[in-house]
Design an enzyme around this catalytic site. Sequence first.
Site, PDB file in Angstrom:
ATOM      1  N   GLU B  62      -9.670   1.514  46.051  1.00 14.04           N
ATOM      2  CA  GLU B  62      -8.221   1.295  46.135  1.00 14.04           C
ATOM      3  C   GLU B  62      -7.551   2.143  47.222  1.00 14.04           C
ATOM      4  O   GLU B  62      -6.525   1.747  47.777  1.00 14.04           O
ATOM      5  CB  GLU B  62      -7.561   1.563  44.786  1.00 14.04           C
ATOM      6  CG  GLU B  62      -7.870   0.514  43.717  1.00 14.04           C
ATOM      7  CD  GLU B  62      -9.140   0.801  42.926  1.00 14.04           C
ATOM      8  OE1 GLU B  62      -9.913   1.699  43.328  1.00 14.04           O
ATOM      9  OE2 GLU B  62      -9.355   0.130  41.912  1.00 14.04           O
ATOM     10  N   PHE B 124      -6.628   2.121  26.891  1.00 17.44           N
ATOM     11  CA  PHE B 124      -7.694   2.055  27.881  1.00 17.44           C
ATOM     12  C   PHE B 124      -7.098   1.784  29.271  1.00 17.44           C
ATOM     13  O   PHE B 124      -6.284   0.896  29.447  1.00 17.44           O
ATOM     14  CB  PHE B 124      -8.693   0.946  27.511  1.00 17.44           C
ATOM     15  CG  PHE B 124      -9.782   0.793  28.545  1.00 17.44           C
ATOM     16  CD1 PHE B 124     -10.693   1.822  28.781  1.00 17.44           C
ATOM     17  CD2 PHE B 124      -9.887  -0.367  29.293  1.00 17.44           C
ATOM     18  CE1 PHE B 124     -11.683   1.680  29.739  1.00 17.44           C
ATOM     19  CE2 PHE B 124     -10.876  -0.517  30.258  1.00 17.44           C
ATOM     20  CZ  PHE B 124     -11.778   0.512  30.483  1.00 17.44           C
ATOM     21  N   GLN B 125      -7.529   2.525  30.233  1.00 20.94           N
ATOM     22  CA  GLN B 125      -7.044   2.443  31.616  1.00 20.94           C
ATOM     23  C   GLN B 125      -5.527   2.593  31.722  1.00 20.94           C
ATOM     24  O   GLN B 125      -4.897   1.992  32.574  1.00 20.94           O
ATOM     25  CB  GLN B 125      -7.527   1.152  32.305  1.00 20.94           C
ATOM     26  CG  GLN B 125      -9.041   1.165  32.536  1.00 20.94           C
ATOM     27  CD  GLN B 125      -9.524   0.137  33.532  1.00 20.94           C
ATOM     28  OE1 GLN B 125      -8.936  -0.931  33.667  1.00 20.94           O
ATOM     29  NE2 GLN B 125     -10.612   0.441  34.230  1.00 20.94           N
ATOM     30  N   LYS B 174       0.996  -5.692  31.633  1.00 23.32           N
ATOM     31  CA  LYS B 174       0.292  -6.971  31.565  1.00 23.32           C
ATOM     32  C   LYS B 174       1.103  -8.042  30.837  1.00 23.32           C
ATOM     33  O   LYS B 174       1.086  -9.211  31.235  1.00 23.32           O
ATOM     34  CB  LYS B 174      -1.074  -6.784  30.890  1.00 23.32           C
ATOM     35  CG  LYS B 174      -1.988  -7.975  31.087  1.00 23.32           C
ATOM     36  CD  LYS B 174      -3.412  -7.676  30.631  1.00 23.32           C
ATOM     37  CE  LYS B 174      -4.316  -8.871  30.928  1.00 23.32           C
ATOM     38  NZ  LYS B 174      -5.691  -8.643  30.457  1.00 23.32           N
ATOM     39  N   MET B 494     -13.290  20.199  63.317  1.00 18.21           N
ATOM     40  CA  MET B 494     -12.053  20.981  63.348  1.00 18.21           C
ATOM     41  C   MET B 494     -12.160  22.182  62.410  1.00 18.21           C
ATOM     42  O   MET B 494     -11.649  23.265  62.716  1.00 18.21           O
ATOM     43  CB  MET B 494     -10.858  20.098  62.986  1.00 18.21           C
ATOM     44  CG  MET B 494      -9.519  20.699  63.364  1.00 18.21           C
ATOM     45  SD  MET B 494      -9.367  21.092  65.124  1.00 18.21           S
ATOM     46  CE  MET B 494      -8.598  19.608  65.767  1.00 18.21           C
TER      47      MET B 494
END
Lengths: 171, 598
Positions: B62, B124-125, B174, B494
């Site tokens: 993502e 959940f999630q 949802k 760097m």
Amino acid sequence: MSDSNVRTATIAVLVENEAGILARVVGLFSGRGYNIEILTVAPVDEEKRLSRITVVTTGTDMVIEQIKAQLDRLVPVHRVNDLSLAGPHLVRELALIKVIGQGDHRVEALRLADAFRARVVDATTESFVFEMTGDAEKIDAFCALMRPLGLAEICRTGAVAIARGTLHMAA
Amino acid sequence: MSAAIASSTATTDQRPGAEVVLRALKEQGVDVIFGYPGGAVLPIYDALFQQNAIRHILVRHEQAAVHAAEGYARSTGKVGVVLVTSGPGATNAVTGLVDALMDSIPVVCLTGQVPTHLIGNDAFQEADTTGITRPATKHNYLVKRSEDLARVVHEAFYVARSGRPGPVVVDLPKDILIKPAPYVEASKIGHRSYRPVMAPDPARIQEAVRLLKRSERPIIYAGGGVINAGPEASRLLAEFVHLTGMPCTNTLMGLGSFPASDPQFLGMLGMHGTYEANLAMYGCDVMLNIGARFDDRITGRLDAFSPNSKKIHADIDPSSINKNVQVDVPIVGDAGQTLAALIECWKQDPTPVAKPAQLDWWKSIDEWRAKKCLAYVQQGPIIKPQHAVKRLFEMTKATGRETFISTEVGQHQMWAAQYFGFDKPNHWMTSGGLGTMGYGLPAAMGVQVAHPDALCIDIAGEASILMNIQEMGTLAQYRLPVKVFILNNEYMGMVRQWQELLHGSRYSESYSEALPDFVKLADAFHAKGLRATTADQLDDVIREMLAHPGPVIADICVAKDENCFPMIPSGAAHNEMIMGPDQEKNARSVTDEGMVLV
């Protein structure tokens, strides 16, 4: 940025009354390391879904200008007004103060409350709850006097502020 | 009358929330979204499946979806769109969101959320997405009522692209995606509180023009705000610079807003900027900052920053003004409108220009230029990284193809900024503010989706590229011919450079141990793998890379100990630059104050 330039600012912020707005304002102060001395918030116009936040903060002029610009930049913010700069303004807060005691202490507490124009809003044979409004110093002074007389609990709203005269804030 | 009827039918004509979301995206002109499915956003994926107007690019992580949307946005000027699921989908997107926030890139990120009745139950999630992303976005929304859905999506686009652009999250439970919701057209919505100031104050413009006309040592310092204001703003910048005859420098974010090949261009300024740009900033008497924000990478030590100049600062974000540097003339407004107003006022204002003095100023600048601060010696078989970038620039230019460059973060990024000349805006994508390693590959991917026929090259380091290497899979799936040009010095260069300069050459954990074989890695991802280990192979590898029709990883094995110069060490001023390795040892030892800076 020397400390000598630090000033206190009372800032009024008119915001959309939406979920998370207070978290946004508080998060802005903590995330950018600004001070919050006092913060109060309540809806002021149900119809237009507006809330008003009063913030009292300290900082150098540069920091306070930054705080105002950062507040103004939040998407749900309508107006930001620095009352300390805008001119004369009123600052008030409300306090509920519980004093527990007996005998002379009770009498003295009541006498002082009268002098400070604090109202008795609850009483038992051993306690009073005083309600008072005023600026912070007045409430501080009253609480200091109550301490030896059985001060048990203090509850304060934090300041709300408004400009004197015709000057006013609108969305 | 008819409008009233239309709106009343709109409220009765309700469709599932997911369809309403897609309809709003279409109305906003969205043609592609970058995303990754999951339980909470399945209704949107189902709606996507049943239409053809919006293309979905399936990323492999993502974070990459957001960087791809940033690349898309920066190369097109449109809002980039991301779709991710709840919980880990949203938390993985956070780095991308902060990156877009720091670099002012317009992105709308739709996140799935558990159904409204489960919010707060540790479902959940479930993650508190609006809570987590509040400081990571310009604004965010949680849609709790179906009747707000269409309005919120439209508002998200308005907020993302207006004023100083930025990322906006719309968190979508949802059940809201399944339940019928009314549609509202974008034109029926006006934002209640957010109306950024676009037009500059004419009095300030006049003040600025008078200061600039009287100036003997002026400089124009332009940043990403000019690019964000659209290509017309860059055209106006060039017009203003030519009209005034003044020198112009760009920030890292502003590269391309003024043509690098123009004789009035001084190169990039700041920590790894050119000698001439930084000394001109130090010695100027009037500075016009347009669309930049006096970032610490630009100013160096604040109390020694351009100590004797009057400063004019034009920015669309009032909070950028007087944040780091106190300025004399603040101008709030869009960079394009501000430049147009400056040009108009310059032409009309009768104040005479301090021309002879400005000639002396150009003489000083030419002396600084004669130092040739970016010169390097390419000798022997070992490839200098600067040489690799320079050859890449020259050879892509020779192809005549439209070329977009993205980078990861580190030495290679600075070399790309120094040696790749950009003559047009929107062709340079780099993570400036946040400094996100892993940005370049997904960003190039997003650019390539928007410009299928263009040459999209990610100039990378071997350490950064591994942070989002999984996107090679996305390139393969969508046949996106992105070229990954790795300057492989086997170090987080760097970090190693700073350890050399500031920590007694103790290279703690900065060696890239156990690197993959990038040629085989390319092969495993259905791409072409190439390698150059000696200088005589470089051109052939670049030629082959540019000619190949598909994705390529070119592993350019460069000098391992090369440092990026010029450099203003942390805590130093613009006139205390380290020009090269010979000076490094004699350089003023960095102070304790400088040590704490990043």
